[in-house]
Design an enzyme around this catalytic site. Structure first.
Site, mmCIF file in Angstrom:
data_model
loop_
_atom_site.group_PDB
_atom_site.id
_atom_site.type_symbol
_atom_site.label_atom_id
_atom_site.label_comp_id
_atom_site.label_asym_id
_atom_site.label_seq_id
_atom_site.Cartn_x
_atom_site.Cartn_y
_atom_site.Cartn_z
ATOM 1 N N ARG A 169 -21.563 -35.614 11.059
ATOM 2 C CA ARG A 169 -21.666 -36.720 10.107
ATOM 3 C C ARG A 169 -22.321 -36.277 8.804
ATOM 4 O O ARG A 169 -23.253 -35.478 8.812
ATOM 5 C CB ARG A 169 -22.507 -37.859 10.704
ATOM 6 C CG ARG A 169 -22.004 -38.414 12.011
ATOM 7 C CD ARG A 169 -20.623 -39.013 11.896
ATOM 8 N NE ARG A 169 -20.568 -40.134 10.969
ATOM 9 C CZ ARG A 169 -19.432 -40.615 10.464
ATOM 10 N NH1 ARG A 169 -18.293 -40.067 10.781
ATOM 11 N NH2 ARG A 169 -19.461 -41.640 9.646
ATOM 12 N N VAL A 170 -21.846 -36.831 7.711
ATOM 13 C CA VAL A 170 -22.482 -36.546 6.429
ATOM 14 C C VAL A 170 -23.260 -37.768 5.930
ATOM 15 O O VAL A 170 -23.906 -37.714 4.903
ATOM 16 C CB VAL A 170 -21.445 -36.121 5.361
ATOM 17 C CG1 VAL A 170 -20.790 -34.813 5.755
ATOM 18 C CG2 VAL A 170 -20.399 -37.199 5.131
ATOM 19 N N ASP A 171 -23.204 -38.859 6.666
ATOM 20 C CA ASP A 171 -23.960 -40.049 6.286
ATOM 21 C C ASP A 171 -25.081 -40.292 7.299
ATOM 22 O O ASP A 171 -25.410 -39.426 8.092
ATOM 23 C CB ASP A 171 -23.041 -41.280 6.172
ATOM 24 C CG ASP A 171 -22.336 -41.594 7.495
ATOM 25 O OD1 ASP A 171 -22.697 -40.984 8.527
ATOM 26 O OD2 ASP A 171 -21.437 -42.449 7.497
ATOM 27 N N ASP A 172 -25.652 -41.454 7.268
ATOM 28 C CA ASP A 172 -26.781 -41.744 8.148
ATOM 29 C C ASP A 172 -26.353 -42.421 9.441
ATOM 30 O O ASP A 172 -26.892 -43.458 9.824
ATOM 31 C CB ASP A 172 -27.820 -42.590 7.406
ATOM 32 C CG ASP A 172 -28.519 -41.784 6.329
ATOM 33 O OD1 ASP A 172 -28.763 -42.330 5.256
ATOM 34 O OD2 ASP A 172 -28.793 -40.592 6.567
#
Length: 700
Positions: free
Chosen positions: A568-571
């Site tokens: 994942r590149v987000d939270d």
């Protein structure tokens, strides 16, 4: 696997053309070793694992050339490709001249995806009635394995249809009609797929909630989708633990009614092995026992024909804002896509016995326990319990018992069983296995090799699938028999899928690279909106890179065109294949009266893939204590579920923030993973001394 020199690099096929040479005659990449299935072990030095000639000869897609031919057709003529496949299914009325329409560019108007619009069909009819009419009525549709090894059952396609029709008639009698929502809070008993199919038969929209979510999480979903009915069971035993599901439902419905949303009917299945009727709390006038009413209804039920773009189900997934997102899938495109991905990614044959260990509370259980397999007339194993009960050999005991040929599971389970030792695997035959599968998160190469060498005896290809709740089905996945595999790589895109890797500005990157994984153009299985919040749908998935669907995942592509998912590149944290929003966990922690602030990050976990690491700032004057740590963990368990409980709580007198008040999660991730030499520039922090303070408290 050298790349042909005459490839047009501007072609949209440029990243799959690297497979032009057939595996059987590909030779080996210079300075790399390769292995052929069944001949030797895959070791750290083996970069390529070739399918055996024997496997290739019987495979549905038997060579790179065959794949490229089909893939090229699917990209250059998606309407022709998918309508040809769709024509193999039953349609009460065929779709119009336009097979699909799409707009993935927010700058050009509202995001819109439609496939087979105007066509009338029914997914339950195609799963059951169509298979019975083709002569499969007496074929086993479901084998059910209970929590205890000596408890089991089965249903043929004909018996399954009768059970589905009885429930469908009950729902209709209680006023459930096309477009109404039904919440399903059931464990992995046969009544779970039965309920999904019954809803689909009458055009009702089902929303399965994983029977492990807390009352608070269930309440949020009830308030959002306002169901006509909730279907549950009194309790379930998982391993040695009894979970009182009815109590959770009661608490959720009470809270929902206090928020103005009341549910008038709760149908409850008596799961006798876990709890007796007399021990179940009951609300007269609202609660009904499944066994008392459903079997009294007729075993035939007319089908409600629905438009291909009518909703099939809602499935809530974690969001980075803390509020769960109701992912909406429609009927026609999803049906065609799940059936096709199941068929090719597992090289499905009519004689296969298929077992996916996923729960129907997740998208994998929708697409690859219920719909995809049954649309293909498969025999499916459904397992109620946990994979290590009564010991870590249970999976392989089940494989031998039912002669499972295709086994699909999560890297978390693979790593867990790997840690328990080979003896639990090798004491069982497993000779029936011919294809293995992995889902939920990237599988690390060492776990891939163990899965391949030990579980599959170095002879079963692994379909390591990348996809999401939002995509409906596999997007990037190996086709067994079609090309060599690289341990840990999802390899190449499925038919009709155009993955692109872009930089931060949204520019497509060619060749060997790393960046953000996006998808160009739509595919039939794509979700159509977020329930009641199309604006959030557009913002979350289409605004970052206009013209593309943004997956939220990072990806690398190697020199041979193979795709490697980097997470994942987000939270959003991926724990054992469950996507959990950091904001969701943070809000649960902050609800504790002694917690002033919390920041949650994901860290690498040897079993779960990612673990939850929480930095917690306490109310002034409250001392740190082990009891308080346990209390904080319990709050998360109660509000979200056990799977979201923090693995580690790190006491934080204050958090690293910019002058504008934004928490610098990048720094927290480095501290959590002990990468202290990679903290980077901390001069932008309002108080840089916070970082040293957190590091000093790391082991307290």
């Amino acid at each position: 696997m050298t790349t042909s020199k005459n490839i047009n690099t501007k072609s949209h096929l440029r990243h799959v053309e690297s497979m032009r040479i057939s595996p059987s005659g590909a030779g080996r990449i210079p300075e790399l070793k390769a292995v052929i299935l069944g001949e030797s072990l895959a070791s750290e030095e083996n970069d390529l694992v070739f399918p055996s000639d024997e496997f290739c000869k019987q495979a549905l897609v038997s060579s790179p050339e065959k794949y490229l031919e089909m893939y090229k057709w699917s990209i250059e003529d998606p309407a022709g490709f998918w309508s040809g496949i769709a024509s193999e299914f039953y349609w009460e009325k065929k779709w119009g001249q336009q097979v699909y329409s799409e707009n993935l560019d927010v700058s050009k108007g509202t995001i819109n995806i439609e496939w087979f619009k105007g066509g009338l069909t029914n997914i339950c009819y195609n799963c059951l009635d169509a298979n019975i009419k083709s002569g499969n009525g007496d074929k086993i549709a479901l084998y059910w394995e209970g929590n205890e090894p000596d408890v089991d059952g089965s249903l043929t396609y004909k018996q399954l249809l009768e059970r589905v029709c009885q429930l469908a008639n009950f729902l209709k009698d209680k006023g459930v009609k096309k477009g109404d929502t039904v919440i399903i809070y059931l464990p992995m008993i046969m009544e779970l797929p039965i309920t999904m199919l019954a809803c689909a038969r009458i055009g009702a929209v089902h929303s399965v909630v994983f029977a492990g979510y807390s009352a608070e999480s269930l309440h949020q979903r009830v308030v959002d989708c306002k169901p006509k009915i909730v279907i549950t069971c009194n309790a379930v035993t998982r391993g040695t633990k009894i979970i009182d599901l009815k109590n959770i439902v009661d608490a959720a419905l009470l809270e929902s009614s206090q928020n103005g949303i009341s549910v008038d009917l709760c149908l409850t299945f008596e799961n006798k092995s876990a709890m007796k009727k007399e021990d179940t709390k009951w609300q007269k006038g609202r609660d009904l026992w499944w066994q008392d009413v459903v079997p009294t209804y007729p075993t035939t039920c007319d089908v409600e024909w629905v438009d291909a773009e009518d909703p099939l189900f809602l499935l809530y997934t974690s969001g980075s804002t803390g509020k769960p997102k109701g992912v909406l899938h429609t009927t026609g495109g999803y049906m065609i896509y799940t059936a096709t991905t199941f068929k090719y990614a597992f090289d499905y044959k009519d004689s296969d016995i298929y077992w996916c260990t996923a729960d129907c509370g997740w998208i994998t259980g929708h697409s690859y326990v219920t719909y995809g397999p049954l649309l293909n007339g498969a025999t499916v194993v459904v397992y109620e319990g946990v994979p290590n009960y009564p010991d870590s050999g249970r999976c392989w005991e089940i494989v031998d018992k039912y002669k499972v040929t295709i086994f699909y599971t999560a890297p978390t389970l693979v790593r867990s069983l790997m840690r328990d030792g080979n003896e639990y695997v090798t004491r069982y035959s497993r000779k029936s296995l011919r294809v293995l599968g992995s889902v939920g998160e990237p599988i690390n190469p060492s776990a891939w090799r163990w899965f391949y060498n030990v579980v599959g005896d170095s002879r079963c290809p692994i379909s390591d699938t990348w996809w999401q709740t939002e995509t409906g089905g596999f997007m990037i996945a190996p086709l067994p028999g079609a090309w060599p595999q690289k341990p840990g790589s999802a390899t190449f895109p499925f038919f009709g899928v155009q993955p692109v890797i872009v930089d931060e500005k949204g520019n497509e990157i060619d060749g060997e690279c790393s960046g953000y994984l996006c998808v160009k153009s739509s595919w039939p299985g794509a979700f159509r909106t977020l329930y009641g919040d199309h604006e959030r749908y557009e913002t979350t998935y289409f605004k970052a890179f206009p013209g593309y669907y943004f997956s939220g995942d990072g990806c690398s592509r190697d020199k041979d065109g193979y795709h490697w998912l980097t997470g994942r590149v987000d939270d959003v944290i991926n724990v054992s294949g469950h996507r959990i929003g950091t904001a969701e966990v943070e809000s649960a922690l902050v609800s504790h009266p002694q917690c002033a602030e919390a920041a949650v990050v994901g860290v690498e976990h040897e079993v779960k893939g990612q673990g939850i690491y929480a930095f917690v700032t306490l109310v002034e004057g409250v001392p740190y204590s082990e009891d308080l740590r346990k209390s904080l963990v319990l709050v998360v368990r109660n509000q979200i579920g056990a799977f979201a409980a923090p693995d580690r709580i790190h006491w934080a007198p204050s958090l690293p923030k910019t002058r504008s008040g934004k928490i610098m999660r990048r720094i927290l991730r480095k501290i959590a993973s002990r990468q202290l030499d990679e903290l980077g520039d901390i001069s932008t922090l309002a108080d840089p001394s916070v970082v040293d303070q957190l590091i000093s408290l790391a082991d307290s």
